[in-house]
Write a protein that holds these residues in place. Structure first.
Motif, PDB file in Angstrom:
ATOM      1  N   GLY A  25      40.852  38.180  90.661  1.00 13.78           N
ATOM      2  CA  GLY A  25      40.974  37.454  89.402  1.00 13.78           C
ATOM      3  C   GLY A  25      40.251  38.094  88.231  1.00 13.78           C
ATOM      4  O   GLY A  25      40.103  37.476  87.172  1.00 13.78           O
ATOM      5  N   THR A  26      39.812  39.351  88.397  1.00 15.80           N
ATOM      6  CA  THR A  26      39.096  40.055  87.342  1.00 15.80           C
ATOM      7  C   THR A  26      40.061  40.538  86.273  1.00 15.80           C
ATOM      8  O   THR A  26      41.110  41.106  86.594  1.00 15.80           O
ATOM      9  CB  THR A  26      38.323  41.249  87.925  1.00 15.80           C
ATOM     10  OG1 THR A  26      37.514  40.794  89.016  1.00 15.80           O
ATOM     11  CG2 THR A  26      37.435  41.891  86.876  1.00 15.80           C
ATOM     12  N   GLU A  27      39.719  40.347  85.027  1.00 15.87           N
ATOM     13  CA  GLU A  27      40.596  40.717  83.921  1.00 15.87           C
ATOM     14  C   GLU A  27      40.868  42.219  83.901  1.00 15.87           C
ATOM     15  O   GLU A  27      40.085  43.006  84.444  1.00 15.87           O
ATOM     16  CB  GLU A  27      39.953  40.309  82.591  1.00 15.87           C
ATOM     17  CG  GLU A  27      38.682  41.090  82.264  1.00 15.87           C
ATOM     18  CD  GLU A  27      38.071  40.712  80.929  1.00 15.87           C
ATOM     19  OE1 GLU A  27      38.636  39.863  80.226  1.00 15.87           O
ATOM     20  OE2 GLU A  27      37.015  41.275  80.596  1.00 15.87           O
ATOM     21  N   PRO A  28      41.976  42.650  83.284  1.00 18.43           N
ATOM     22  CA  PRO A  28      42.271  44.087  83.187  1.00 18.43           C
ATOM     23  C   PRO A  28      41.108  44.842  82.543  1.00 18.43           C
ATOM     24  O   PRO A  28      40.451  44.325  81.624  1.00 18.43           O
ATOM     25  CB  PRO A  28      43.526  44.136  82.308  1.00 18.43           C
ATOM     26  CG  PRO A  28      44.177  42.812  82.510  1.00 18.43           C
ATOM     27  CD  PRO A  28      43.046  41.831  82.684  1.00 18.43           C
ATOM     28  N   PHE A  29      40.878  46.058  83.001  1.00 20.03           N
ATOM     29  CA  PHE A  29      39.719  46.807  82.529  1.00 20.03           C
ATOM     30  C   PHE A  29      39.811  47.133  81.047  1.00 20.03           C
ATOM     31  O   PHE A  29      38.780  47.240  80.363  1.00 20.03           O
ATOM     32  CB  PHE A  29      39.547  48.092  83.346  1.00 20.03           C
ATOM     33  CG  PHE A  29      38.217  48.756  83.133  1.00 20.03           C
ATOM     34  CD1 PHE A  29      37.060  48.179  83.624  1.00 20.03           C
ATOM     35  CD2 PHE A  29      38.120  49.950  82.432  1.00 20.03           C
ATOM     36  CE1 PHE A  29      35.819  48.775  83.418  1.00 20.03           C
ATOM     37  CE2 PHE A  29      36.884  50.547  82.231  1.00 20.03           C
ATOM     38  CZ  PHE A  29      35.733  49.960  82.717  1.00 20.03           C
ATOM     39  N   LYS A  30      40.998  47.286  80.531  1.00 23.30           N
ATOM     40  CA  LYS A  30      41.121  47.597  79.106  1.00 23.30           C
ATOM     41  C   LYS A  30      40.567  46.455  78.252  1.00 23.30           C
ATOM     42  O   LYS A  30      40.020  46.691  77.165  1.00 23.30           O
ATOM     43  CB  LYS A  30      42.572  47.899  78.728  1.00 23.30           C
ATOM     44  CG  LYS A  30      43.531  46.728  78.808  1.00 23.30           C
ATOM     45  CD  LYS A  30      44.906  47.133  78.314  1.00 23.30           C
ATOM     46  CE  LYS A  30      45.880  45.942  78.340  1.00 23.30           C
ATOM     47  NZ  LYS A  30      47.210  46.318  77.808  1.00 23.30           N
ATOM     48  N   ASP A  31      40.685  45.222  78.744  1.00 24.90           N
ATOM     49  CA  ASP A  31      40.111  44.087  78.022  1.00 24.90           C
ATOM     50  C   ASP A  31      38.584  44.155  78.043  1.00 24.90           C
ATOM     51  O   ASP A  31      37.915  43.848  77.053  1.00 24.90           O
ATOM     52  CB  ASP A  31      40.581  42.769  78.635  1.00 24.90           C
ATOM     53  CG  ASP A  31      42.087  42.567  78.506  1.00 24.90           C
ATOM     54  OD1 ASP A  31      42.711  43.256  77.675  1.00 24.90           O
ATOM     55  OD2 ASP A  31      42.634  41.719  79.241  1.00 24.90           O
ATOM     56  N   PHE A  32      38.038  44.562  79.187  1.00 22.47           N
ATOM     57  CA  PHE A  32      36.585  44.731  79.311  1.00 22.47           C
ATOM     58  C   PHE A  32      36.098  45.816  78.356  1.00 22.47           C
ATOM     59  O   PHE A  32      35.079  45.652  77.671  1.00 22.47           O
ATOM     60  CB  PHE A  32      36.224  45.081  80.751  1.00 22.47           C
ATOM     61  CG  PHE A  32      34.774  45.416  80.977  1.00 22.47           C
ATOM     62  CD1 PHE A  32      33.834  44.416  81.160  1.00 22.47           C
ATOM     63  CD2 PHE A  32      34.355  46.737  81.011  1.00 22.47           C
ATOM     64  CE1 PHE A  32      32.496  44.719  81.364  1.00 22.47           C
ATOM     65  CE2 PHE A  32      33.011  47.045  81.220  1.00 22.47           C
ATOM     66  CZ  PHE A  32      32.092  46.038  81.397  1.00 22.47           C
ATOM     67  N   LEU A  33      36.815  46.934  78.300  1.00 18.99           N
ATOM     68  CA  LEU A  33      36.415  48.029  77.410  1.00 18.99           C
ATOM     69  C   LEU A  33      36.430  47.597  75.955  1.00 18.99           C
ATOM     70  O   LEU A  33      35.566  48.000  75.167  1.00 18.99           O
ATOM     71  CB  LEU A  33      37.342  49.232  77.599  1.00 18.99           C
ATOM     72  CG  LEU A  33      37.086  50.148  78.794  1.00 18.99           C
ATOM     73  CD1 LEU A  33      38.056  51.322  78.776  1.00 18.99           C
ATOM     74  CD2 LEU A  33      35.647  50.661  78.798  1.00 18.99           C
ATOM     75  N   ALA A  34      37.411  46.786  75.590  1.00 26.99           N
ATOM     76  CA  ALA A  34      37.501  46.317  74.206  1.00 26.99           C
ATOM     77  C   ALA A  34      36.277  45.506  73.818  1.00 26.99           C
ATOM     78  O   ALA A  34      35.881  45.482  72.638  1.00 26.99           O
ATOM     79  CB  ALA A  34      38.773  45.498  74.018  1.00 26.99           C
ATOM     80  N   GLU A  35      35.676  44.843  74.807  1.00 26.16           N
ATOM     81  CA  GLU A  35      34.487  44.029  74.556  1.00 26.16           C
ATOM     82  C   GLU A  35      33.204  44.845  74.637  1.00 26.16           C
ATOM     83  O   GLU A  35      32.126  44.340  74.297  1.00 26.16           O
ATOM     84  CB  GLU A  35      34.424  42.887  75.570  1.00 26.16           C
ATOM     85  CG  GLU A  35      35.607  41.924  75.490  1.00 26.16           C
ATOM     86  CD  GLU A  35      35.702  41.014  76.701  1.00 26.16           C
ATOM     87  OE1 GLU A  35      34.856  41.160  77.620  1.00 26.16           O
ATOM     88  OE2 GLU A  35      36.618  40.170  76.742  1.00 26.16           O
ATOM     89  N   HIS A  36      33.299  46.096  75.098  1.00 24.20           N
ATOM     90  CA  HIS A  36      32.111  46.946  75.259  1.00 24.20           C
ATOM     91  C   HIS A  36      32.384  48.328  74.657  1.00 24.20           C
ATOM     92  O   HIS A  36      32.573  49.314  75.385  1.00 24.20           O
ATOM     93  CB  HIS A  36      31.739  47.070  76.749  1.00 24.20           C
ATOM     94  CG  HIS A  36      31.360  45.774  77.379  1.00 24.20           C
ATOM     95  ND1 HIS A  36      32.300  44.894  77.870  1.00 24.20           N
ATOM     96  CD2 HIS A  36      30.154  45.179  77.564  1.00 24.20           C
ATOM     97  CE1 HIS A  36      31.684  43.833  78.353  1.00 24.20           C
ATOM     98  NE2 HIS A  36      30.392  43.980  78.172  1.00 24.20           N
ATOM     99  N   PRO A  37      32.426  48.417  73.349  1.00 27.18           N
ATOM    100  CA  PRO A  37      32.691  49.710  72.700  1.00 27.18           C
ATOM    101  C   PRO A  37      31.620  50.736  73.038  1.00 27.18           C
ATOM    102  O   PRO A  37      30.447  50.395  73.229  1.00 27.18           O
ATOM    103  CB  PRO A  37      32.683  49.356  71.207  1.00 27.18           C
ATOM    104  CG  PRO A  37      31.907  48.083  71.114  1.00 27.18           C
ATOM    105  CD  PRO A  37      32.198  47.333  72.379  1.00 27.18           C
TER     106      PRO A  37
END
Length: 235
Positions: free
Chosen positions: A46-58
């Protein structure tokens, strides 16, 4: 410090975010960066796509496993799933040579056949392989003789590893095991920067067998409590 985190799952993301918060230059490794960034659905946990995580951690950089390991100053965190860890790490042995590799993988085998399955809220409990007479930590060390492998983090959820004060004010115990004293000190220093005060050196890497086999007990306690908890060793 330039630190590599291999893997993009929930546990790896906990380390990525915390290391960046502490001011480290974090290099993330994945098998195929293009495929990782192309995913649009949550993973099996259920972990969100990694690209979404990257967007939150520039500022976080995504590489192949090998390029991420090569970019580190000397400290690499293994967040690759246990079933694939030895093969994936063996393929980048040259980039890991001389570095300290913190391994927190559990050697779980999923979707196995069992005469007496252990049902859990998310399916049948995976089995441990290797178990008893070997450990994943030792297998990784044999595959990477030029790398200093330290087993740690494995006895706790990674969100708690990076912020121990979320459980019991941080009054619980973390373990390290490995052959190289200097490498264990590196890991101890990182744990202290995360907020750990009670760190117990278990000795040589063979004792990672105990840490890995504890995974089932940790799950049993977690199911009973219905949430995260800490383990404290009373002396």
């Amino acid at each position: 410090m330039k630190i590599a985190v291999l893997g993009t799952g929930g546990g790896a993301r906990a380390h990525i975010a915390r290391l960046a918060e502490l001011g480290h230059d974090v290099h993330v490794g994945t098998r195929d960066p293009h495929a990782t960034l192309a995913r649009t659905e949550p993973d099996m946990m259920g972990t969100e796509p990694f690209k979404d995580f990257l967007a939150e951690h520039p500022g976080i950089e995504l590489h192949t496993f090998g390029d991420a390991a090569a970019a580190s100053d000397g400290l690499v965190i293994n967040g690759i799933d246990g079933h694939n860890a030895v093969a994936a790490l063996s393929a980048i042995a040259d980039q890991l040579a001389g570095k300290t590799l913190i391994d927190y993988a559990v050697p779980y085998v999923y979707r196995h056949e069992s005469e007496h399955p252990w049902p859990t809220p998310w399916g049948v409990m995976p089995k441990l392989d290797p178990c008893d007479t070997d450990s994943l930590g030792e297998q990784i060390q044999r595959a990477l003789p030029r790398t200093k492998v330290v087993k740690s983090f494995v006895t706790q959820e990674q969100t708690t590893v990076v912020d121990p004060k979320t459980i019991g004010g941080g009054d619980h115990t973390m373990f390290v095991a490995g052959a190289d004293t200097g490498a264990k000190q590196q890991v101890t220093d990182l744990l202290r920067s995360y907020g750990w005060n009670d760190i117990l050196d278990l000795g040589p890497l063979v004792r990672s067998r105990g840490m890995e086999m504890y995974a089932h007990m940790h799950s049993a306690i977690g199911f009973a409590l219905g949430g995260h908890f800490g383990l404290k060793i009373a002396r």
